[in-house]
Write an enzyme that holds these catalytic residues in place. Structure first.
Site, PDB file in Angstrom:
ATOM      1  NE  ARG A   1      12.453  14.322  43.124  1.00  0.00           N
ATOM      2  CZ  ARG A   1      12.529  15.247  44.023  1.00  0.00           C
ATOM      3  NH1 ARG A   1      13.150  16.253  43.890  1.00  0.00           N
ATOM      4  NH2 ARG A   1      12.196  15.060  45.126  1.00  0.00           N
ATOM      5  CG  MET A   2      14.196  17.364  34.479  1.00  0.00           C
ATOM      6  SD  MET A   2      13.317  16.021  33.620  1.00  0.00           S
ATOM      7  CE  MET A   2      14.304  16.510  31.809  1.00  0.00           C
TER       8      MET A   2
END
Length: 217
Positions: free
Chosen positions: A195-196
């Protein structure tokens, strides 16, 4: 309630395909959008021009639906609809809108915020005449967004206009045409692991130039 084998909270995907940095995004978001759109086209994604259009009505109630991108130039993003539809009335009440493209196969999203205006009648005429006959008749036959008693009303209207325009020349109805969304902000999102995600935002300055920023995911 019956047990479900699907726990919605557990649905997730890991994004692994690409990265996005400032150098790749460049300095012109319209040009970069064209690049991403071309890559989506080459990837054989269906409905690559499908975009969510979000509007706000006179009572500040938001509304959203899928429409199709039918034109793109240096001014903005063009779509066509019935001017008397719900979205048409909402645009008349508040010209600020948002668009979202999501190409899941490429793990990419583009968000566009700006204001919308009708395109010139001549532009709408040219596009209307490029449509299939059935789509032209549908623009006449459907009182879009209005409540109707049953499906038969649409079928009767369609048959009526099919007979009326049996010479095959079908003019564009005055209540139907194009809008151009002129962006003030365009954000490119590339999915990344854990989720970066990569997010690059372009904002238009009063000078007409674009400034670019990276956003945290």
């Amino acid at each position: 309630m019956p047990d479900s084998s699907l726990n919605i909270a557990d649905i997730r995907s890991e994004y692994m395909l690409e990265a996005l940095d400032e150098k790749a995004a460049g300095s012109d978001p319209i040009l970069f959008f064209r690049k991403w759109f071309t890559e989506a086209e080459a990837s054989r994604i269906t409905e690559i021009n499908a975009m969510t259009l979000a509007t706000v009505d006179a009572h500040n109630m938001p509304h959203a639906r899928i429409v199709l991108l039918k034109g793109l130039d240096e001014l903005g993003f063009v779509f066509f609809t019935n001017y008397d539809s719900a979205k048409g009335h909402e645009i008349n009440a508040n010209p600020h809108v948002a668009l979202v493209f999501f190409w899941k196969e490429l793990e990419r999203q583009v968000r566009i915020e700006g204001h919308v205006e009708k395109i010139a009648d001549a532009e709408s005429d040219i596009y209307f005449q490029s449509r299939p006959v059935g789509s032209k008749l549908g623009a006449w036959a459907s009182p879009q967004s209005k409540k109707i008693a049953d499906r038969n009303i649409l079928d009767l209207n369609y048959s009526k206009y099919k007979e009326e325009f049996s010479d095959l020349y079908i003019p564009r109805p005055e209540h139907w045409g194009g809008y151009r969304v002129m962006p003030g902000h365009i954000e490119f999102w590339q999915g990344r692991p854990s989720r970066m995600h990569d997010r690059i935002l372009f904002s238009k300055k009063e000078t007409g130039n674009w400034e670019r920023h990276r956003l945290a995911p």
